[in-house]
Each structure stands twice: as structure tokens, then as C-alpha cells.
Write a protein that holds these residues in place. Sequence first.
Motif, short mmCIF file in Angstrom:
data_model
loop_
_atom_site.label_atom_id
_atom_site.label_comp_id
_atom_site.label_asym_id
_atom_site.label_seq_id
_atom_site.Cartn_x
_atom_site.Cartn_y
_atom_site.Cartn_z
N VAL A 193 50.03 48.04 14.88
CA VAL A 193 49.09 49.16 14.93
C VAL A 193 48.43 49.36 13.56
N LEU A 194 49.21 49.27 12.50
CA LEU A 194 48.68 49.47 11.15
C LEU A 194 47.68 48.37 10.79
N VAL A 195 47.98 47.13 11.18
CA VAL A 195 47.07 46.02 10.89
C VAL A 195 45.76 46.18 11.65
N ILE A 196 45.83 46.59 12.92
CA ILE A 196 44.62 46.80 13.72
C ILE A 196 43.77 47.92 13.12
N ILE A 197 44.42 49.02 12.70
CA ILE A 197 43.69 50.13 12.07
C ILE A 197 42.99 49.65 10.80
N ALA A 198 43.71 48.87 9.98
CA ALA A 198 43.13 48.35 8.74
C ALA A 198 41.95 47.42 9.04
N LEU A 199 42.08 46.60 10.07
CA LEU A 199 41.01 45.67 10.44
C LEU A 199 39.77 46.43 10.89
N VAL A 200 39.95 47.43 11.73
CA VAL A 200 38.82 48.22 12.22
C VAL A 200 38.15 48.96 11.07
N GLN A 201 38.94 49.52 10.15
CA GLN A 201 38.37 50.22 9.00
C GLN A 201 37.55 49.27 8.13
N ALA A 202 38.07 48.05 7.94
CA ALA A 202 37.35 47.06 7.12
C ALA A 202 36.00 46.70 7.76
N ILE A 203 36.00 46.54 9.08
CA ILE A 203 34.75 46.23 9.79
C ILE A 203 33.77 47.39 9.66
N GLN A 204 34.25 48.62 9.83
CA GLN A 204 33.38 49.79 9.74
C GLN A 204 32.81 49.95 8.34
N TRP A 205 33.64 49.83 7.32
CA TRP A 205 33.17 49.95 5.94
C TRP A 205 32.15 48.87 5.61
N SER A 206 32.40 47.65 6.08
CA SER A 206 31.46 46.55 5.81
C SER A 206 30.11 46.82 6.46
N GLY A 207 30.14 47.24 7.72
CA GLY A 207 28.89 47.54 8.42
C GLY A 207 28.12 48.67 7.77
N ASP A 208 28.82 49.74 7.40
CA ASP A 208 28.16 50.86 6.74
C ASP A 208 27.57 50.43 5.40
N GLY A 209 28.32 49.60 4.67
CA GLY A 209 27.83 49.13 3.37
C GLY A 209 26.57 48.30 3.49
N ILE A 210 26.53 47.42 4.48
CA ILE A 210 25.34 46.57 4.68
C ILE A 210 24.14 47.43 5.08
N ALA A 211 24.35 48.38 5.98
CA ALA A 211 23.25 49.26 6.42
C ALA A 211 22.70 50.08 5.26
N LYS A 212 23.59 50.64 4.43
CA LYS A 212 23.15 51.44 3.28
C LYS A 212 22.42 50.58 2.27
N SER A 213 22.87 49.34 2.10
CA SER A 213 22.21 48.43 1.16
C SER A 213 20.78 48.12 1.61
N ILE A 214 20.59 47.92 2.91
CA ILE A 214 19.25 47.66 3.45
C ILE A 214 18.35 48.87 3.23
N LEU A 215 18.89 50.05 3.49
CA LEU A 215 18.11 51.28 3.31
C LEU A 215 17.74 51.49 1.85
N ARG A 216 18.65 51.19 0.91
CA ARG A 216 18.35 51.35 -0.53
C ARG A 216 17.25 50.41 -0.95
N ARG A 217 17.32 49.15 -0.51
CA ARG A 217 16.28 48.19 -0.87
C ARG A 217 14.94 48.60 -0.29
N ARG A 218 14.97 49.14 0.93
CA ARG A 218 13.72 49.57 1.57
C ARG A 218 13.13 50.76 0.84
N THR A 219 13.97 51.68 0.37
CA THR A 219 13.50 52.85 -0.37
C THR A 219 12.88 52.44 -1.70
N LYS A 220 13.50 51.48 -2.38
CA LYS A 220 12.97 51.01 -3.66
C LYS A 220 11.63 50.30 -3.46
N ALA A 221 11.53 49.54 -2.35
CA ALA A 221 10.29 48.81 -2.08
C ALA A 221 9.14 49.78 -1.81
N ASP A 222 9.46 50.92 -1.16
CA ASP A 222 8.43 51.91 -0.85
C ASP A 222 7.99 52.66 -2.11
#
Length: 222
Positions: A193-222
Motif C-alpha cells: 500500500v505504501l509503495v502504491i501511494i508513493a508511486l501515485v504521488q510521484a506520477i501526480q507531482w511529475s504531471g503537475d510539474g510538467i504542466a506548470k513548466s509549460i505554463l511558465r514558458r508560455r507566460t514568458k513568451a507572451d
Amino acid sequence: MRDDLIDLLWEGLRQTLYMVFWSSLFALALGLALGVTLVVTDKGGVLQAPKLNKLISLVINSVRSLPFIILIVLLLPLARLVVGTTLGPTAAIVSLSIGAAPFLGRIIENSLKEVAEGKIEAAKSVGATPLTIIFRVLIPEALPALVRSITIAIIAITEFTAVAGAIGAGGLGSLAIRFGYQRFREDIMIATVLVIIALVQAIQWSGDGIAKSILRRRTKAD
């Protein structure tokens, strides 16, 4: 902690990551095709085709209405045809991909529909082809939302692997059931259970990080 715990967890995690990676890849290819088709064939879309849109929507809703455990059983003959067996992580990838694709297609459709209509109309006004609108306007503009949608889908696939483990797919789900539950190994159950929770958290953090990075680059470009 028993000596075999680490080895069992590592093997379960390896099989789960294998299933999640390939299932996500195939489901993304199918889901993206479904989602884009639903958007462009909808009323007012760049390739308007209401009958095709309704047919695809009906198929997606039909597959999504099935509990995943039933869908796995229904797809066992296909898994045998494709990979030659109905057991193991590779066979599970067939069911996981097909089971996740309609869900992914629907959330991709919703993400693409968030693109401002004005940007699509602007592309049409300069003579952009439907393919150009899809790959130069729809997908790039919706990219942050698409990343978040894909993240949700990968987490769902991770959860599906646990269900697939109940019928011989392997992975952490199978480990929790066969060793943790059936053999009364509380250490394995808790660790899994702990490993699955850690895996899901890692996926969520990675996805959020990529989305925020795209938004930051888009804001700078504008």
C-alpha cells in the motif's frame, strides 16, 4: 521485516511499472485519436460529422460503463490472440490499454474543448487546413490541460493494474492479494500500500510539474 519482503516488493514494482508504462503509451495513442476525433467531428468542428461523432461516443460510453474486472475477462481471448497467453503483465497490457483508452479519450476531448473558439476561427480565416488546426492550434493550446488529463489517466491505469493482479497479471496488486491477504502477511500488505501511494504521488507531482513548466514558458513568451 522478513528477508523476502524487499525482493517481493521489487519484483511487484517492476511488473507494475512495466504494465503502467506500456499501457499508458498504447492508451494515450488510442485515447488521443478518440479525443481529437470527437472534437473535430462534433457540431461546428473542423471536420464536422455528427453521425460518426455519435457512433464513437456510443462506443466510448459502452466500454466505460463496464466494470474493469469484467472488461478484463471479456478481453482475455484478445490477449491470448495478441500475446499468446492470458496470464502475466504482458497479457494485462492489452486489457489495460483498451480499458483506459475510452476514459482517456473523453478527458482529452474535454481538454481540447477548452481552447478558445476565437483561436480556431483565426486559424480558419488564414486558410489553415484541419490538420494544421489540430496540430498547430488545438493540441498546443490545450497542452497544459492535456498533461493534467494524461496524469489522471496514468494514475487510473496504476489503479487498474491492482485489479488486474487479481486474475494473474502480477504486479503490486497480485502481491498484495496472494501474499498479503491470502497468506496473512500484514508486512507485505502494508508495504505494498505504501509503495502504491508513493508511486501515485510521484506520477501526480511529475504531471503537475510538467504542466506548470509549460505554463511558465508560455507566460514568458507572451
